[in-house]
Design an enzyme around this catalytic site. Structure first.
Site, PDB file in Angstrom:
ATOM      1  N   GLU A 861       0.787  -1.201  -0.174  1.00  0.00           N
ATOM      2  CA  GLU A 861       0.086   0.084   0.075  1.00  0.00           C
ATOM      3  C   GLU A 861       1.013   1.277  -0.447  1.00  0.00           C
ATOM      4  O   GLU A 861      -0.038   2.433  -1.056  1.00  0.00           O
ATOM      5  CB  GLU A 861      -0.923  -0.038   1.102  1.00  0.00           C
ATOM      6  CG  GLU A 861      -0.279   0.661   2.027  1.00  0.00           C
ATOM      7  CD  GLU A 861       0.569  -0.616   2.873  1.00  0.00           C
ATOM      8  OE1 GLU A 861       1.102  -1.389   2.046  1.00  0.00           O
ATOM      9  OE2 GLU A 861       0.862  -0.354   4.311  1.00  0.00           O
ATOM     10  N   ASP A 862       1.646   1.214   0.657  1.00  0.00           N
ATOM     11  CA  ASP A 862       3.033   2.645   0.743  1.00  0.00           C
ATOM     12  C   ASP A 862       3.453   2.250  -0.735  1.00  0.00           C
ATOM     13  O   ASP A 862       3.354   3.253  -1.280  1.00  0.00           O
ATOM     14  CB  ASP A 862       4.142   1.743   1.888  1.00  0.00           C
ATOM     15  CG  ASP A 862       4.485   0.686   1.384  1.00  0.00           C
ATOM     16  OD1 ASP A 862       4.420  -0.169   0.818  1.00  0.00           O
ATOM     17  OD2 ASP A 862       5.352   0.889   2.354  1.00  0.00           O
TER      18      ASP A 862
END
Ligand SMILES: *[C@@H]1O[C@H](CO)[C@@H](O)[C@H](O)[C@H]1NC(C)=O
Ligand SMILES: *[C@@H]1O[C@H](CO)[C@@H](O)[C@H](O)[C@H]1NC(C)=O
Ligand SMILES: *[C@@H]1O[C@H](CO)[C@@H](O)[C@H](O)[C@H]1NC(C)=O
Ligand SMILES: *[C@@H]1O[C@H](CO)[C@@H](O)[C@H](O)[C@H]1NC(C)=O
Length: 948
Positions: A861-862
């Site tokens: 997600e980062d």
């Protein structure tokens, strides 16, 4: 992100835990002299005493022996006489010895006791000193906090601009009055034909749709394309402007769509539209004020739909379609739109070609045929057998003839560039509809054209031979196809036509317009486009296509948005995610009694203020004016109103002293200053603000609680949001630390890493510090990061850096890399500041496939957030201070787990760049440290931060 042993890196400077060791303080602290003297005496006197006493003892015993010897010499004489005496003397001596050693023991004990006393006193002194330091620090903080509070209060008092009530909504009668003066509808413009009184600025632009089932406006033997009927109705339902109350509507949409003859009755009426039915619409009001006639083309790209309104008095209604005759198009009143060619909605990226390499196999391609239908009034569906077309041969003077000849010569000429130029189609069964107007029709099937376009650097679009046409559906369709495949459109005759949504879209950033007369210079011009501009144009084209063309939904949303934009009405606010608390209303979480064991008060970092949410929705009416072009052509979204943007305009630095001072906290009141003054005010180019910490957690309660406790006393912190990803609620006896700001624990719907970037309504600041529950950041690092973010509000600003590395073994692939490196392209959101705006985009704009991939791997997600921000800003992230990575206390990671983690991240990077169509990440080679870091400064000055 779960840390891992390969990513082990620096632990930052260990700060000496001063004060526990006496000698440390003896050397470090100037104790009063007396204490030192006493200490010395206490240490030395017993030593001397000991020595002396030992000496006496030895002397005594030496003497004894001597005497004994001499006495033994006369033993025979004195044996009987002296024995008793000697014994007594010896006993006496022993007694003396005994008492002396007793005394000695007492003295030793006393010495020890005194020594211990000294130790404990020193310790007490140390502790008091520490305490004093803390108190002093707290006092300083309180002082600056008071100063800040006073400033805020002064501002509140001085703010004498009354809160203006929004204007009363202009509600006209249920049915608009008939206007007596009948205008020639050809002269209609917004000022004379549009009823603005129905559309108050604060109305939110309500749109009413006549149900196409109920209110048909076409002749009896015609029917509207079923696809359009259902899908347009459906897509409009998704549009938040739709209202079911005709009384409040600003505009009324009449869906005309792609009318098809349903019978073979030769309708020589020549038109599908029934004027009587139109005028009988319940809210037509005699002249069709604020009505919008939506004539969307779909399959029949080059039908007569341009003539649908020919000879019909549409009154004051706005006409929206793809085909317009120049003399019929009413500038800034009617609207040119693309035909509906995409799916109803959803992700469309798989349709698109990758943008690289910049130069493809063919420099230029064209597939088309000049056609005309013999009988121009025949609207029936033409059977295959009756396919009745004329391949038009143009007369020799015709410019198009010259163009065709020139292009043929060009593609056969001596040049290394390849062309794909086809002026005659091989008929396919798909082509049932043919052209009535003299125009270039499309050759081949959608997929065969797509295959060629994906291999073309540029795609030629020829304006219609008949210059009476301002726009045709087939031109708009060609444009659609080229943009989708990343072939940059080159429009010959571009000066004679208009493209869709030209009011808002800056087409020249994505399309090359050329007058037909420049055909001989075209090759030269296309060769002269360097790769960077070529890719910029291709990217811009893709952006426009994705946002405004790709699906039926996006076309309909864009139509509504353009009309709204025209009226100066702001969009509706973007919806936020609810933040339900994990605790029910009756449950009061336990508080921890101990306050922040680990105090960070080593330097004063800023005032502790009461919560101050960032002001929201201040530019409702100006953002479309000041940054309208950016909104439509750069940033993601002209469809929604956001409370704040990372791109908001900035005041010049004198404004904060000359009239616009509200909210500013200049350093040293504008006089500037080093560390002391710096720590007292926020300074910078923007008004005061605070930040919110968002922490995702999953079943690591103690790790979480420890992280939370460390936040005690953090300046400018507005709130902490804990996203509770576990389905299990927290233990009831869990003790939550009191950190001086609210801790809001949000119950997540499901365990997903995407929850980290939901636009929670509980986030009330622009700045969001996203941290892992186990990340250990020092307060000064957070403070510095916050200050740096304030200058780079549109970027990821944070601590752990990573980069994407070209995979040497597998070309056309990327690797994720966390090695030490002097170049980085990502800052992990395990410890980074981002603008809240990006959480909206992550959750609502980013293709669903990316969020799905994040859920599939429970990872990345980062990386996705870094892709998103780099794509929008075309800027790399900003790394602050020397931390490269973080230790993860208490999370054991096996090597194999670590390896899968990396493998997944490699895959994510490659997949994401597939979805974006290019690699949006950009490299950076520097990091931010504070200005006086490593600068020698005079003793009376403080650094900005002690350690960074
Ligand atoms: C162009 O098209 C218009 C509308 O169909 C027609 O009236 C006109 O005659 C055409 N002009 C030429 C030169 O073909
Ligand atoms: C509220 O939560 C507590 C602890 O989770 C639980 O014991 C209690 O029954 C809940 N009360 C209600 C009304 O749901
Ligand atoms: C701007 O729009 C938002 C959302 O519709 C609204 O809440 C706010 O009051 C508006 N602000 C002004 C100054 O009109
Ligand atoms: C670090 O670099 C080495 C080669 O220099 C490479 O083998 C290794 O995979 C890299 N580590 C990571 C985590 O990318």
């Amino acid at each position: 992100m779960i840390g891992n042993s390969l990513e082990a890196g620096h632990s930052y400077h260990h700060l000496g835990s001063a004060g526990r060791n006496v000698f440390y303080w003896l050397t470090r602290i100037k104790l009063p002299k007396i204490i030192i003297i006493i200490l010395i005496l206490l240490c030395i006197v017993p030593l001397f005493t000991h020595y002396y006493l030992l000496k006496v003892e030895t002397d005594l015993s030496n003497m004894d022996i001597h005497q004994t010897r001499s006495r033994l010499e006369g033993f025979h004489d004195f044996t009987s006489m002296r024995a008793a005496d000697l014994k007594a003397r010896i006993e006496e001596m022993l007694r003396i010895k005994q008492s002396v050693s007793n005394e000695l023991r007492d003295l030793e004990a006393k010495r020890r006791k005194l020594h211990a006393d000294v130790n404990s006193l020193t310790q007490q002194i140390d502790e008091l000193k520490q305490e004093l330091l803390h108190q002093q620090m707290d006092l300083d903080r309180l002082k600056i906090s008071v100063v800040q509070a006073q400033a805020a209060q002064r501002e509140a008092v001085e703010r004498n601009t009354p809160e203006l009530a929004p204007p009363k909504r202009i509600l006209s009668n249920f049915t608009p009055d008939m206007l007596p003066a009948h205008l020639n509808s050809q002269l209609c413009r917004m000022f004379n034909c549009f009823d603005h009184s129905r559309c108050a600025l604060t109305s939110g632009f309500p749109v009413y749709l006549y149900d196409p089932e109920e209110f048909s406006v076409v002749n009896e033997d015609w029917d509207i394309d079923g696809f359009l009927k259902t899908y347009i109705k459906h897509t409009l339902r998704y549009n938040s402007h739709l209202t079911f109350d005709p009384a409040e509507a600003c505009i009324y949409i009449v869906l005309i769509g792609e009318a098809l003859a349903i019978s073979h009755k030769t309708g020589d009426s020549g038109t599908a539209l029934d004027i009587k039915k139109l005028q009988m619409l319940p809210y037509w009001g005699g002249d069709g004020r604020n009505h919008v006639l939506l004539n969307l083309a779909r399959r029949d790209l080059s039908t007569n739909s341009g003539n649908l309104f020919n000879g019909i008095d549409t009154g004051r209604a706005i006409i929206i379609q793809s085909t317009f005759l120049r003399q019929h198009f009413r500038e800034n009143f009617d609207l040119i739109v693309p035909p509906i060619l995409g799916p109803p909605g959803g992700d469309v990226w798989p349709e698109c070609a990758h943008m690289l390499p910049a130069r493809r196999k063919f420099l230029l391609s064209f597939q088309g045929e000049m056609r005309a239908l013999k009988s121009s009034t025949n609207h029936q569906i033409v059977d295959d057998a009756e396919l009745d077309i004329d391949r038009v041969s143009l007369d020799e003077n015709n410019l198009d003839n010259f163009i065709i000849q020139h292009l043929k010569d060009m593609s056969n000429g001596i040049t290394l560039d390849k062309f794909f130029i086809q002026f005659e189609c091989i008929p396919t069964s798909e082509e049932k509809k043919v052209n009535e107007v003299l125009d270039w029709s499309l050759c081949g099937t959608d997929s065969s054209r797509k295959a060629i376009l994906k291999e073309s650097t540029f795609a030629l679009i020829l304006a219609p031979s008949n210059a009476s046409f301002l726009s045709t559906a087939s031109i708009q369709a060609r444009l659609y196809e080229s943009l989708r495949s990343g072939a940059i459109p080159v429009i010959l005759g571009g000066d004679s036509i208009a493209l869709s949504f030209k009011e808002v879209i800056a087409w020249r950033r994505a399309v090359i317009f050329l007058p037909k007369a420049r055909v001989t210079e075209m090759h030269f011009l296309l060769r002269a486009v360097p790769d960077n501009d070529l890719l910029a144009m291709r990217r811009q084209g893709r952006l426009i296509w994705d946002r405004y063309f790709g699906t039926a939904q996006s076309v309909v949303d864009t139509i509504i948005a353009v009309l709204r934009d025209r009226l100066g009405i702001p969009p509706l606010p973007a919806s936020q995610s609810p933040s339900p608390s994990i605790f029910n209303s009756s449950f009061v979480p336990l508080r921890s009694d101990t306050i922040a064991a680990e105090s960070e008060a080593e330097e004063s970092l800023g005032p502790l203020e009461p919560p101050y949410p960032s002001p929201a929705f201040r530019r409702n009416y100006t953002i479309m004016l000041v940054q309208g072009y950016e909104m439509w052509n750069d940033w993601i979204d002209p469809f929604k109103l956001y409370p704040q943007l990372p791109f908001d305009t900035i005041l010049p630095s004198d404004a904060k002293f000359l009239g616009s001072e509200v909210g500013f906290r200049p350093i040293g009141k504008g006089a500037g200053g080093a560390g002391k003054e710096f720590s007292e005010s926020l300074g910078g180019n923007y008004q005061r603000e605070q930040f919110t910490i968002v922490m995702l957690t999953y079943e690591r309660e103690q790790v979480l609680i420890n992280s939370l406790a460390r936040l005690y006393g953090l300046p400018y912190l507005n709130k902490v949001i804990v996203v509770w990803n576990s389905p299990k609620p927290p233990m009831e006896d869990l003790r939550w630390p009191d950190i001086g700001v609210p801790i809001h624990v949000i119950k997540a719907k499901r365990n997903s890493l995407n929850n980290r970037f939901l636009p929670f309504d509980a986030i009330e600041t622009e700045a969001v510090l996203s941290v892992d529950d186990d990340a250990h950041l020092r307060h000064d690092e957070i403070m510095f990061g916050f200050r740096v973010w304030r200058e780079h509000r549109d970027r990821v600003v944070g601590f752990p850096g990573r980069f994407h590395a070209w995979d040497q073994n597998n070309h056309n692939a990327w690797n994720y890399n966390s090695n030490y490196s002097c170049e980085l392209s990502m800052v992990l959101t395990g410890a980074a500041f981002i603008h809240k705006h990006y959480t909206y985009l992550y959750s609502h704009w980013l293709p669903q496939a990316i969020r799905d991939k994040v859920d599939e791997y429970m990872n990345c997600e980062d990386i996705a957030m870094n892709f998103l921000i780099a794509h929008i800003t075309r800027k790399p992230p900003v790394k602050v201070t020397s931390r490269w990575t973080f230790r993860c206390p208490g999370c054991p990671v096996s090597l194999s787990e670590d390896d899968t983690h990396f493998q997944e991240r490699h895959k994510c990077i490659n997949f994401f760049s597939q979805v974006f169509g290019y690699m949006p990440l950009l490299n950076t080679q520097y990091r931010a440290d504070s200005i006086l870091f490593k600068t020698r400064i005079p003793h009376d000055k403080q650094k900005c931060f002690k350690f960074i």
